[in-house]
Design a protein around this motif. Structure first.
Motif, PDB file in Angstrom:
ATOM      1  N   ASN A   1     -29.559 -51.590 114.771  1.00  0.00           N
ATOM      2  CA  ASN A   1     -30.965 -51.367 114.410  1.00  0.00           C
ATOM      3  C   ASN A   1     -31.107 -50.275 113.350  1.00  0.00           C
ATOM      4  O   ASN A   1     -32.047 -50.290 112.562  1.00  0.00           O
ATOM      5  CB  ASN A   1     -31.830 -51.054 115.641  1.00  0.00           C
TER       6      ASN A   1
ATOM      7  N   THR B   1     -35.878 -50.203 120.680  1.00  0.00           N
ATOM      8  CA  THR B   1     -34.636 -50.944 120.440  1.00  0.00           C
ATOM      9  C   THR B   1     -34.851 -52.434 120.586  1.00  0.00           C
ATOM     10  O   THR B   1     -34.243 -53.229 119.873  1.00  0.00           O
ATOM     11  CB  THR B   1     -33.511 -50.472 121.384  1.00  0.00           C
TER      12      THR B   1
ATOM     13  N   SER C   1     -36.242 -53.326 117.201  1.00  0.00           N
ATOM     14  CA  SER C   1     -35.485 -52.958 115.996  1.00  0.00           C
ATOM     15  C   SER C   1     -34.072 -53.551 115.992  1.00  0.00           C
ATOM     16  O   SER C   1     -33.509 -53.799 114.929  1.00  0.00           O
ATOM     17  CB  SER C   1     -35.454 -51.441 115.807  1.00  0.00           C
ATOM     18  N   ALA C   2     -33.487 -53.793 117.181  1.00  0.00           N
ATOM     19  CA  ALA C   2     -32.158 -54.426 117.194  1.00  0.00           C
ATOM     20  C   ALA C   2     -32.271 -55.846 116.632  1.00  0.00           C
ATOM     21  O   ALA C   2     -31.449 -56.270 115.801  1.00  0.00           O
ATOM     22  CB  ALA C   2     -31.578 -54.446 118.600  1.00  0.00           C
TER      23      ALA C   2
END
Ligand code: ADE
Length: 390
Positions: free
Chosen positions: A315, A165, A168-169
Motif C-alpha cells: 500500500n 489498509t 490502500s492495499a
C-alpha cells in the motif's frame, strides 16, 4: 486533515513541546509531513527518517527539508545500508521522544543502550509489528521507557487497519497491475484487522475470497463471515491473487509457489518484506524481469508468478498508503501522545502502555466535529444507572 490542523493551531498557541528533541521513523508521506509540521509548531526540534526503504515520497521529503525546520533523512529506493545509516543518524540525536512505525528507531536506541537512552522520555508506536517487537524487549526486562501503543488505541483500531489498509492495499495492487478484481480468487493470509479489511473490500469488488489463518478463533470468525478457510497449501492451487498480512515470516514459500497457477500475483501488506519468502522464489526461478513498474515476473519454467513491490508493504510502495482521512486520526493520536509523553512521560514506568482514554475520546470527538456529526450524551439518570451495581 482537520483534526491534526486543530491540534496544530493549539500547539502554535501553547508551544507544549518547547525544548524537546523529537525523532520520527515513519513512512515519509504527505500525511507524515503534516504530522511533523504539527509537532514543530509545538516548539520541538524534529528529525525524520523512513520506516521502509520503498515508501518515501521524495517530493514530500524534499519539501519538508526545504522548510528548514526538520532534518529529513529519506530517499525512495535507498539501499539497506543507507536505510540503517539514516535510522542510526536519528538515534545519534539523542531524542527525548521517538515516533516509530515498526520499532526500528527504538530498537537501535536499545541495542546501543547506556547513554543512548539518557533523556529518553518515551516513544509511540504506530504498527502491530512494532508493538510485537517492543513487547519482546519488555518481556526481556530491557525496555527502558514508556511506549504509547497508538496502534491499539480505540480510534486507531476503528480506522487504520480496516479502512486504511483495507482500501490502500487493494489500491496498491490495482495501481501496480491494473487487474480487475471481479471474478478473481483472492487469498488473504492473516485475518487480523487488516486481513479483514482487505477481504471485505475484495469481496465487495466481486472477488471470491479465501482466508488462511493459524489462529483457530480468527479462522472461525473468517468462516462465520462467509469466507472459505483452508490451509495455504490448498489455497495456493486456487488463488489468482495472494496477499500476506500476518506479521510473520515465510508465510508464502517454496511449497506454495510450486502449487500456484500460471500468472498468480503475490503481494505483501505486512510491515516487513519477509512474509513472501524471496529466497525460495528466486531459487525456483530461471529468470526475473520487471514487466511493469513494481511488478516482477518470476519465470518458473512451465509457469510465471508476479511479485509486487519486491515483497514490500504494497500500500505504501505501490500507492500512497492510507488516505489522509485515515491518517488524520492516527496522526492526531500521535501528536497528542507526544504531548502526553513530554508532559507526563517522566512519571510513567517503562513498558508498553495504552493510549490514555481521554486522548482517544478527544480524537474521535474532533473527527466527528470535522464531519459535522453530533451525537447524544448520557443523561444523569442513565449515568446513575450505569454507575450502580444494584
Ligand atoms: N501508513 C499507512 N499509510 C500511511 C500514510 N499515508 N502516511 C504515513 N504512514 C502510513
Amino acid at each position: 486533515m482537520p483534526v491534526l490542523r486543530s491540534i496544530r493551531e493549539r500547539f502554535e498557541r501553547e508551544r507544549p513541546l518547547t525544548g524537546i528533541r523529537v525523532a520520527a521513523c515513519l513512512h515519509v508521506t504527505a500525511e507524515t509531513a503534516n504530522l511533523v509540521r504539527t509537532l514543530t509548531s509545538g516548539g520541538c526540534a524534529a528529525a525524520l527518517c523512513a520506516a521502509n526503504p520503498l515508501s518515501t515520497q521524495d517530493d514530500v521529503a524534499a519539501a519538508l527539508a526545504a522548510d528548514g525546520h526538520v532534518e529529513v533523512r529519506a530517499r525512495r529506493g535507498e539501499d539497506l545500508d543507507t536505510y540503517a545509516a539514516h535510522v542510526a543518524a536519528l538515534a545519534d540525536e539523542r531524542p527525548h521522544v521517538t515516533l516509530d512505525d515498526g520499532a526500528d528507531l527504538l530498537s537501535v536506541l536499545h541495542a546501543r543502550g547506556g547513554e543512548a537512552l539518557d533523556g529518553l522520555r518515551g516513544g509511540t508506536e504506530e504498527t502491530t509489528t512494532g508493538l510485537l517487537r517492543l513487547r519482546r524487549l519488555e518481556a526481556e526486562g530491557r525496555l527502558a521507557c514508556p511506549v504509547l501503543a497508538v496502534n491499539e488505541a480505540r480510534a486507531e483500531r476503528a480506522f487504520n487497519d480496516r479502512h486504511g489498509t483495507g482500501q490502500s492495499a487493494l489500491d496498491g495492487i490495482l495501481r501496480a497491475t491494473n487487474l480487475l478484481l471481479a471474478g478473481q480468487t483472492l487469498v488473504v493470509l492473516g485475518y487480523g484487522q487488516t486481513g479483514r479489511g482487505i477481504a471485505q473490500r475484495a469481496r465487495g469488488a466481486g472477488a471470491a475470497v479465501i482466508v488462511c489463518e493459524v489462529d483457530a478463533l480468527a479462522a472461525l470468525e473468517a468462516r462465520m463471515d462467509g469466507y472459505e478457510v483452508m490451509p495455504a497449501t490448498a489455497a495456493a492451487e486456487r488463488g489468482d491473487l495472494f496477499v500476506t498480512v500476518t506479521g510473520s515470516r515465510s508465510v508464502l514459500r517454496r511449497e506454495h509457489f510450486e502449487r500456484m497457477k500460471d500468472g498468480a500475483v503475490l503481494a505483501n501488506a505486512g510491515h516487513f518484506d519477509v512474509e513472501i519468502d524471496l529466497d525460495d522464489l528466486r531459487a525456483l526461478a530461471s529468470s526475473v524481469r520487471e514487466v511493469r513498474p513494481l511488478v516482477d515476473r518470476y519465470d518458473l519454467g512451465d509457469r510465471a508468478l508476479y511479485l509486487l513491490a519486491r515483497g514490500r508493504v504494497v500500500n505504501l510502495a505501490a500507492a500512497e498508503g492510507h488516505p489522509a482521512a485515515v491518517m488524520d486520526v492516527s496522526f492526531a493520536l500521535q501528536a497528542l501522545c507526544v504531548e502526553e509523553l513530554v508532559l507526563r512521560g517522566q512519571a510513567l514506568e517503562p513498558g508498553v502502555r495504552a493510549v490514555p482514554r481521554a486522548i482517544d475520546d478527544e480524537v474521535a470527538r474532533l473527527r466527528l466535529d470535522a464531519l459535522g456529526v453530533s451525537i447524544d450524551s448520557v443523561t444523569e439518570a442513565q449515568r446513575r444507572y450505569l454507575d450502580s451495581w444494584t
